[in-house]
Write a protein that holds these residues in place. Structure first.
Motif, PDB file in Angstrom:
ATOM      1  N   MET A 291       0.840  -1.126   0.108  1.00  0.00           N
ATOM      2  CA  MET A 291      -0.160   0.007  -0.018  1.00  0.00           C
ATOM      3  C   MET A 291       0.846   1.184   0.029  1.00  0.00           C
ATOM      4  N   HIS A 292       0.301   2.132  -0.716  1.00  0.00           N
ATOM      5  CA  HIS A 292       1.524   3.384  -0.895  1.00  0.00           C
ATOM      6  C   HIS A 292       0.467   4.632  -0.433  1.00  0.00           C
ATOM      7  N   ALA A 293       1.104   5.477   0.451  1.00  0.00           N
ATOM      8  CA  ALA A 293       0.419   6.894   0.602  1.00  0.00           C
ATOM      9  C   ALA A 293       1.269   7.861   0.092  1.00  0.00           C
ATOM     10  N   VAL A 294       0.598   8.568  -0.806  1.00  0.00           N
ATOM     11  CA  VAL A 294       1.537   9.738  -1.584  1.00  0.00           C
ATOM     12  C   VAL A 294       0.969  11.066  -1.147  1.00  0.00           C
ATOM     13  N   VAL A 295       1.983  11.723  -0.365  1.00  0.00           N
ATOM     14  CA  VAL A 295       1.326  13.124  -0.036  1.00  0.00           C
ATOM     15  C   VAL A 295       2.014  14.185  -1.116  1.00  0.00           C
ATOM     16  N   GLU A 296       1.139  15.157  -1.514  1.00  0.00           N
ATOM     17  CA  GLU A 296       1.534  16.149  -2.169  1.00  0.00           C
ATOM     18  C   GLU A 296       1.777  17.619  -1.306  1.00  0.00           C
ATOM     19  N   THR A 297       2.839  18.218  -1.145  1.00  0.00           N
ATOM     20  CA  THR A 297       3.158  19.466  -0.431  1.00  0.00           C
ATOM     21  C   THR A 297       2.736  20.564  -1.371  1.00  0.00           C
ATOM     22  N   PRO A 298       2.739  21.759  -0.554  1.00  0.00           N
ATOM     23  CA  PRO A 298       2.007  22.884  -1.161  1.00  0.00           C
ATOM     24  C   PRO A 298       2.860  23.428  -2.515  1.00  0.00           C
ATOM     25  N   ASP A 299       4.206  23.034  -2.347  1.00  0.00           N
ATOM     26  CA  ASP A 299       5.109  23.426  -3.460  1.00  0.00           C
ATOM     27  C   ASP A 299       5.052  22.268  -4.792  1.00  0.00           C
ATOM     28  N   GLY A 300       4.059  21.374  -4.547  1.00  0.00           N
ATOM     29  CA  GLY A 300       3.746  20.171  -5.759  1.00  0.00           C
ATOM     30  C   GLY A 300       4.823  19.279  -5.705  1.00  0.00           C
ATOM     31  N   LYS A 301       5.510  19.021  -4.417  1.00  0.00           N
ATOM     32  CA  LYS A 301       6.338  17.824  -4.561  1.00  0.00           C
ATOM     33  C   LYS A 301       5.577  16.832  -4.234  1.00  0.00           C
ATOM     34  N   LEU A 302       6.008  15.536  -4.054  1.00  0.00           N
ATOM     35  CA  LEU A 302       5.558  14.077  -3.845  1.00  0.00           C
ATOM     36  C   LEU A 302       6.176  13.252  -3.011  1.00  0.00           C
ATOM     37  N   TYR A 303       5.632  12.738  -1.849  1.00  0.00           N
ATOM     38  CA  TYR A 303       6.400  11.874  -1.043  1.00  0.00           C
ATOM     39  C   TYR A 303       5.655  10.759  -0.792  1.00  0.00           C
ATOM     40  N   GLU A 304       6.323   9.607  -0.716  1.00  0.00           N
ATOM     41  CA  GLU A 304       5.592   8.371  -0.475  1.00  0.00           C
ATOM     42  C   GLU A 304       5.927   7.422   0.864  1.00  0.00           C
ATOM     43  N   ALA A 305       4.969   6.867   1.342  1.00  0.00           N
ATOM     44  CA  ALA A 305       5.301   5.875   2.383  1.00  0.00           C
ATOM     45  C   ALA A 305       4.787   4.420   1.957  1.00  0.00           C
ATOM     46  N   LYS A 306       5.157   3.516   2.442  1.00  0.00           N
ATOM     47  CA  LYS A 306       4.581   2.131   1.818  1.00  0.00           C
ATOM     48  C   LYS A 306       4.448   1.127   3.039  1.00  0.00           C
TER      49      LYS A 306
END
Lengths: 322, 269
Positions: free
Chosen positions: B124-139
């Motif tokens: 399962m992946h959670a992908v967050v988007e930051t206000p500056d448009g960057k993406l970060y994932e946790a698994k």
């Protein structure tokens, strides 16, 4: 298998494939019990006059045990044989049929399908050729429509199509009560409201006075909740009200004193209800509640770890909308 | 144009599901799982780089699910200022993109809980988007199977009873502090993979596709959902109360529309 894990697979990892309908089916090769292994593993106990019951294994269905995990058996009447529970697979049902043939040559006239679960329903295929009346709860048909094929696929995954058998439907639907006359004895059936499942049928034998509550009564093995928790507690009152002194439970010993067995089951279900309610009231989310509820019952039931968390999951969904 | 959830799901169904459904399995290697994730991530997020994170978002899920049709998930995003949205992807589900939450000014993102279906052993992946448009994932890896096709144990009619009813519960409010709330929606969220009891056909997919929660005039979140959300959806979330009513608007993919208003807990007690 142990209480805490599934079987090792080829990769050496422990794996419990899935839980469904309150039953855990574990994955392994496709060996299965041979007729000889059955003979060594199981015996029929005569629990009353002409009443023979096989104690099911206190285990989850797997490729080895062919889902022979329920208490199954038969009653010999003057006019014919009534099968009280058919078995967990075609192979299990065939074994039961051979045990009947050893003891009587009377025709098999009735096969009871006590509810939708595979460990009780899939032996029925072994009796189709006898053309008996298949007795079931009026809601059993729709329950089998919904789940029969799903269960069948899971059993096939475990031990293959040949040993699994078909989904067999009731030919006599009991909506409230019904009687079957075997000549020297009468079986009185009661269709219950949603409890263990939505299709629970119990039966009382006039000759012995024994009650056959099927999976409305679990002994030794932790109950699995797949119908309605509140409903089950209500139906247990009806079970008590029969006044029967002894019963043949769906799992556990083949014959028990009814009152203490019902009391133990009621204690578990009450703990499950009250502690789940308390968790909901305190905003304990479901993922935390499964590890907290009914823990005081842990030492009282076999396979507790396999089913309690799931029971809480089911109870939580039922109670959170109250 | 960034692919919307609907677009991506349509795309997934057409191109990802067929090859992946057969490829996915309990015995897959990490490389196989990773390759699959790369493919899914590309279909959802295009060529954008996704960095891994262990601080911006965490996924909590049972390692082995009790009930594959109801797997509780907790997403923790402690730093509200850095979170614009979070997407939950269940790699080996038939429609992997389970949900997207876009947060508004009234959101408290620290803890978000929802219940999903899991059809196979899966990452399962959670992908967050930051206000500056960057993406970060946790698994997180979860063991469960059959959650999407598991029958409901009741007739379709019964499962649809009270469809659209809602409840909201609030944890105790403290002045000036965000409040935890639990939103419950009656809806079968048919996955399209469950068999109808009478016709023996598959019950068509009917699922909540959008839920918007607002506190007064400010949005808490908008959730875009799909068939991976468990029946009778329950969402636990945090929000900043301003004393005005909490409004919920929900819709499903077959044109169902429901809205409810709840009295917010008083922040003055």
């Amino acid at each position: 298998m142990t209480a805490s894990s599934g079987h090792p697979t080829r990769s050496g990892l422990t794996r419990r494939q899935s839980l469904f309908g309150g039953l855990c089916l574990c994955c392994l090769g496709t060996a299965g019990l041979s007729p000889r292994a059955y003979a060594e593993t199981f015996t029929m106990d005569e629990v009353g006059p002409g009443i023979f019951i096989r104690k099911g294994l206190i285990a989850d269905a797997d490729a080895q045990n062919l889902d022979a995990i329920a208490n199954i058996g038969f009653i010999v009447g003057e006019n014919g044989v009534l099968v009280t529970e058919s078995g967990g697979s075609l192979a299990d049902g065939q074994w039961l049929r051979s045990e009947i043939a050893k003891r009587t040559d009377k025709p098999i006239t009735h096969v009871v399908l006590t509810h939708v679960h595979p460990d009780h329903a899939f032996g029925a295929g072994a009796f189709v050729a006898d053309k008996p009346v298949f007795v079931g709860h009026a809601k059993l048909k729709e329950a089998l429509d919904a789940r029969g094929e799903f269960y069948r696929k899971r059993l096939i995954d475990l031990f293959g199509e040949e040993k699994t058998g078909p989904v067999v439907y009731p030919t006599m639907a009991v909506a409230d009560t019904a009687e079957i006359d075997l000549g020297d004895r009468t079986l009185v059936f009661t269709a219950h409201g949603p409890a263990h499942t939505t299709s629970d049928l119990s039966m009382r034998d006039s000759k012995s006075g024994l009650l056959f509550p099927a999976d409305l009564l679990f002994v030794e093995r932790i109950p699995s909740l797949d119908g309605s928790l509140k409903g089950w507690l209500k139906e247990l009152e009806r079970i008590k009200a029969t006044g029967a002194a002894q019963a043949v439970p769906g799992h556990g010993p083949v014959r028990v004193e009814l009152a203490p067995a019902v009391a133990d089951l009621t204690a578990y279900l009450t703990a499950l209800r009250d502690e789940t309610k308390a968790a909901i009231a305190k905003d304990v989310p479901i993922d935390k509640a499964v590890g907290l509820v009914a823990q005081g019952q842990q030492d009282k039931w076999k396979l507790f770890e396999h089913y309690n968390r799931r029971n809480v999951t089911v109870a939580y969904q039922e109670l959170e909308w109250d | 144009m960034r692919p919307t959830l609907a677009f991506t799901l349509a795309f997934s169904a057409a191109t990802l599901f067929a090859p992946l459904a057969h490829a996915a399995g309990a015995s897959d290697t990490d490389q196989e799982r990773n390759a699959r994730w790369q493919e899914i991530a590309k279909s959802i997020f295009g060529d954008k780089t996704i960095e891994s994170t262990d601080t911006l978002v965490k996924i909590e899920a049972p390692k082995r699910a009790e009930d594959a049709a109801l797997v509780p998930i907790t997403l923790s995003m402690p730093d509200r200022e850095k979170i614009k949205s979070v997407s939950l992807i269940i790699d080996d589900n038939p429609a992997p993109y389970a949900a997207k939450f876009e947060f508004g000014p009234a959101a408290d993102t620290r803890e978000l809980k929802l219940r999903v279906r899991v059809n196979n052993y899966t990452d399962m992946h959670a992908v967050v988007e930051t206000p500056d448009g960057k993406l970060y994932e946790a698994k997180q890896f979860v063991k469960a199977s059959g959650g999407c096709s598991a029958p409901m144990g009741m007739s379709d009619e019964e499962a649809m009873k009270g469809m659209g009813d809602m409840r909201m519960k609030f944890a105790e409010a403290q002045p000036g502090k965000p409040v935890e709330a639990t939103l419950m929606i009656r809806h079968p969220n048919f996955s399209g993979m469950q068999m109808n009891q009478v016709t023996r056909d598959f019950t068509p997919a009917r699922y909540i596709d959008k839920v918007t929660v607002s506190a007064g005039d400010e949005t808490v979140f908008t959730m875009t959902g799909d068939i991976s959300i468990a029946s009778n959806p329950v969402i636990n979330f945090g929000f900043k109360p301003d004393g005005k009513a909490i409004k919920v608007a929900a819709s499903d993919n077959q044109g169902g529309r429901w809205s409810h208003s709840f009295n917010a807990p008083s922040p003055t007690n």
